[in-house]
Design a protein around this motif. Structure first.
Motif, mmCIF file in Angstrom:
data_model
loop_
_atom_site.group_PDB
_atom_site.id
_atom_site.type_symbol
_atom_site.label_atom_id
_atom_site.label_comp_id
_atom_site.label_asym_id
_atom_site.label_seq_id
_atom_site.Cartn_x
_atom_site.Cartn_y
_atom_site.Cartn_z
ATOM 1 N N TYR A 92 0.826 -1.210 0.000
ATOM 2 C CA TYR A 92 0.000 0.000 0.000
ATOM 3 C C TYR A 92 0.861 1.262 0.000
ATOM 4 O O TYR A 92 1.993 1.251 0.485
ATOM 5 C CB TYR A 92 -0.895 0.033 1.248
ATOM 6 C CG TYR A 92 -1.970 -1.023 1.260
ATOM 7 C CD1 TYR A 92 -3.190 -0.811 0.612
ATOM 8 C CD2 TYR A 92 -1.764 -2.238 1.917
ATOM 9 C CE1 TYR A 92 -4.179 -1.786 0.619
ATOM 10 C CE2 TYR A 92 -2.758 -3.219 1.929
ATOM 11 C CZ TYR A 92 -3.962 -2.978 1.287
ATOM 12 O OH TYR A 92 -4.948 -3.941 1.289
ATOM 13 N N PRO A 93 0.296 2.362 -0.497
ATOM 14 C CA PRO A 93 0.973 3.647 -0.356
ATOM 15 C C PRO A 93 0.655 4.234 1.019
ATOM 16 O O PRO A 93 -0.438 4.029 1.552
ATOM 17 C CB PRO A 93 0.340 4.498 -1.470
ATOM 18 C CG PRO A 93 -1.055 3.939 -1.600
ATOM 19 C CD PRO A 93 -0.968 2.467 -1.265
ATOM 20 N N VAL A 94 1.602 4.936 1.598
ATOM 21 C CA VAL A 94 1.348 5.652 2.852
ATOM 22 C C VAL A 94 1.790 7.109 2.686
ATOM 23 O O VAL A 94 2.812 7.387 2.077
ATOM 24 C CB VAL A 94 2.061 5.008 4.065
ATOM 25 C CG1 VAL A 94 1.434 3.674 4.412
ATOM 26 C CG2 VAL A 94 3.547 4.832 3.815
ATOM 27 N N MET A 151 1.021 -1.769 -7.943
ATOM 28 C CA MET A 151 0.362 -2.649 -6.968
ATOM 29 C C MET A 151 -0.290 -1.831 -5.857
ATOM 30 O O MET A 151 -1.445 -2.066 -5.470
ATOM 31 C CB MET A 151 1.391 -3.603 -6.343
ATOM 32 C CG MET A 151 1.981 -4.639 -7.253
ATOM 33 S SD MET A 151 3.269 -5.564 -6.360
ATOM 34 C CE MET A 151 3.908 -6.624 -7.683
ATOM 35 N N ALA A 152 0.467 -0.872 -5.326
ATOM 36 C CA ALA A 152 -0.008 -0.077 -4.194
ATOM 37 C C ALA A 152 -1.254 0.730 -4.551
ATOM 38 O O ALA A 152 -2.217 0.789 -3.781
ATOM 39 C CB ALA A 152 1.108 0.847 -3.709
ATOM 40 N N MET A 153 -1.225 1.357 -5.719
ATOM 41 C CA MET A 153 -2.362 2.184 -6.120
ATOM 42 C C MET A 153 -3.600 1.336 -6.392
ATOM 43 O O MET A 153 -4.729 1.743 -6.092
ATOM 44 C CB MET A 153 -2.005 3.025 -7.351
ATOM 45 C CG MET A 153 -0.947 4.068 -7.071
ATOM 46 S SD MET A 153 -1.391 5.147 -5.685
ATOM 47 C CE MET A 153 0.071 6.155 -5.551
ATOM 48 N N PHE A 154 -3.400 0.160 -6.956
ATOM 49 C CA PHE A 154 -4.539 -0.748 -7.166
ATOM 50 C C PHE A 154 -5.142 -1.138 -5.825
ATOM 51 O O PHE A 154 -6.369 -1.133 -5.649
ATOM 52 C CB PHE A 154 -4.078 -2.006 -7.913
ATOM 53 C CG PHE A 154 -5.163 -3.040 -8.056
ATOM 54 C CD1 PHE A 154 -6.098 -2.955 -9.078
ATOM 55 C CD2 PHE A 154 -5.257 -4.099 -7.151
ATOM 56 C CE1 PHE A 154 -7.113 -3.908 -9.196
ATOM 57 C CE2 PHE A 154 -6.265 -5.048 -7.255
ATOM 58 C CZ PHE A 154 -7.198 -4.951 -8.292
ATOM 59 N N ASN A 155 -4.279 -1.454 -4.848
ATOM 60 C CA ASN A 155 -4.768 -1.913 -3.549
ATOM 61 C C ASN A 155 -5.479 -0.811 -2.776
ATOM 62 O O ASN A 155 -6.487 -1.061 -2.109
ATOM 63 C CB ASN A 155 -3.611 -2.484 -2.726
ATOM 64 C CG ASN A 155 -3.102 -3.809 -3.284
ATOM 65 O OD1 ASN A 155 -3.845 -4.535 -3.948
ATOM 66 N ND2 ASN A 155 -1.840 -4.113 -3.042
ATOM 67 N N ARG A 157 -7.123 1.660 -4.009
ATOM 68 C CA ARG A 157 -8.434 1.886 -4.641
ATOM 69 C C ARG A 157 -9.435 0.810 -4.243
ATOM 70 O O ARG A 157 -10.648 1.016 -4.344
ATOM 71 C CB ARG A 157 -8.285 1.936 -6.161
ATOM 72 C CG ARG A 157 -7.608 3.193 -6.689
ATOM 73 C CD ARG A 157 -7.779 3.322 -8.196
ATOM 74 N NE ARG A 157 -7.156 2.233 -8.924
ATOM 75 C CZ ARG A 157 -5.911 2.248 -9.394
ATOM 76 N NH1 ARG A 157 -5.147 3.318 -9.204
ATOM 77 N NH2 ARG A 157 -5.420 1.215 -10.057
ATOM 78 N N SER A 158 -8.926 -0.337 -3.797
ATOM 79 C CA SER A 158 -9.800 -1.454 -3.420
ATOM 80 C C SER A 158 -10.266 -1.379 -1.972
ATOM 81 O O SER A 158 -11.143 -2.154 -1.565
ATOM 82 C CB SER A 158 -9.052 -2.786 -3.641
ATOM 83 O OG SER A 158 -8.636 -2.920 -4.989
ATOM 84 N N LEU A 159 -9.684 -0.467 -1.194
ATOM 85 C CA LEU A 159 -10.068 -0.366 0.216
ATOM 86 C C LEU A 159 -11.478 0.197 0.363
ATOM 87 O O LEU A 159 -11.859 1.120 -0.358
ATOM 88 C CB LEU A 159 -9.086 0.545 0.964
ATOM 89 C CG LEU A 159 -7.666 0.022 1.179
ATOM 90 C CD1 LEU A 159 -6.793 1.126 1.774
ATOM 91 C CD2 LEU A 159 -7.667 -1.203 2.085
ATOM 92 N N PRO A 160 -12.266 -0.323 1.299
ATOM 93 C CA PRO A 160 -13.606 0.246 1.542
ATOM 94 C C PRO A 160 -13.488 1.656 2.107
ATOM 95 O O PRO A 160 -12.508 1.980 2.793
ATOM 96 C CB PRO A 160 -14.210 -0.713 2.581
ATOM 97 C CG PRO A 160 -13.027 -1.317 3.260
ATOM 98 C CD PRO A 160 -11.959 -1.441 2.214
ATOM 99 N N ILE A 161 -14.455 2.498 1.790
ATOM 100 C CA ILE A 161 -14.455 3.880 2.281
ATOM 101 C C ILE A 161 -15.748 4.148 3.028
ATOM 102 O O ILE A 161 -16.821 4.208 2.436
ATOM 103 C CB ILE A 161 -14.283 4.880 1.122
ATOM 104 C CG1 ILE A 161 -12.964 4.618 0.390
ATOM 105 C CG2 ILE A 161 -14.329 6.312 1.649
ATOM 106 C CD1 ILE A 161 -12.732 5.528 -0.801
ATOM 107 N N ASN A 162 -15.625 4.273 4.341
ATOM 108 C CA ASN A 162 -16.773 4.594 5.190
ATOM 109 C C ASN A 162 -16.672 6.048 5.618
ATOM 110 O O ASN A 162 -15.658 6.468 6.180
ATOM 111 C CB ASN A 162 -16.797 3.677 6.418
ATOM 112 C CG ASN A 162 -16.890 2.213 6.020
ATOM 113 O OD1 ASN A 162 -17.744 1.843 5.218
ATOM 114 N ND2 ASN A 162 -16.014 1.382 6.560
#
Length: 269
Positions: A92-94, A151-155, A157-162
């Motif tokens: 992931y990107p941080v 890889m990081a940017m794809f991942n 974008r896949s994270l849920p956003i609440n």
């Protein structure tokens, strides 16, 4: 409860972090505590004034315990064998401040410039913590920086956003707080920002005061900028890993820092 001082915070942390494999040193001039693993020489430096400030704002010993937990997890993760190949879904990107180091133990870290206030680093998620990726790890795994970034940017974008919403003085503030370590990283999800932009009535602002929060706001009057400045500073001061107290205007896909000058409601871009 007894009033804490920097020296009392130092003693508390020394007691809680006592470990036969760790060496603790105190820098009186910088008022910082360094905890190092004797075997690897790697460690964490704790700014004691920051710990004290967080305690004073919460008046709760949990503030001390949070730092203890963070240091223990970080030191443990430093000794874990890391592999990038096979960990593609865990990269992931941080987001970090531009004052954040660009190397670790003299080894350059992998990063990209983001804004005048922020940089993008890349990390391997280890469950309770993560490890920043450096050039040695890339070379060892025979991977390119562009591959890691993809890889990081794809991942991310896949994270849920609440999102939680709050309306103050005619301005709407939205908070993304999943507490997964990548809340600020969601600022890199361009499709999310663009979809949010479509529903904004006034000016769209974005803030990443610390790692574990992303603030978006629909600013519809000048008072909103003052509220945004106070809100962002509060989160910045309270975050374990602060990033920036500045906010950004989001226009045409770009982030531009805004400087809010106080109660006269003036602002500079």
């Amino acid at each position: 409860m007894e009033k804490l001082t920097v020296l009392k915070v130092k003693r508390l942390l020394e007691e809680k972090l006592a470990h036969s494999n760790w060496m603790i040193t105190y820098d009186r001039e910088k008022e910082s505590l360094r905890v190092e693993d004797k075997e690897t020489g790697k460690g964490i430096t704790i700014a004691l004034q920051g710990v004290l400030s967080k305690y004073e704002q919460t008046n709760d010993m949990k503030a001390i315990d949070e730092y203890v937990y963070y240091v223990r997890e970080a030191l443990t993760s430093m000794k874990m064998p890391i592999q990038l190949n096979g960990s593609e879904r865990h990269i992931y990107p941080v987001i970090r401040s531009t004052s954040f180091p660009t190397s670790s133990n003299d080894v350059p870290l992998i990063y990209d410039e983001h804004t005048a206030e922020t940089r993008i680093y890349y990390a391997v998620d280890l469950g309770k913590s993560y490890k920043l990726i450096d050039e040695n790890l890339l070379e060892k795994e025979n991977l390119s920086k562009s591959t890691i970034k993809e890889m990081a940017m794809f991942n991310v974008r896949s994270l849920p956003i609440n999102v939680k919403e709050d309306i103050v003085a005619g301005n709407t503030f939205y908070f993304v707080r999943s507490n997964d370590g990548y809340d600020a990283s969601r600022i890199l999800n361009e499709s999310f920002l663009e979809s949010f932009k479509k529903q904004v009535i006034g000016s769209m602002t974005v803030a990443v005061p610390h790692q574990d929060v992303l603030i978006l706001a629909d600013i519809q009057n000048d008072v909103g900028y003052d509220i945004l400045a106070e809100l962002t500073m509060s989160f910045f001061v309270n975050g374990k890993i602060p990033i920036t107290a500045l906010s950004f205007l989001y226009e045409e896909g770009t982030l531009e820092p805004i400087f809010i000058l106080g109660k006269d409601n003036k602002k500079e871009r």
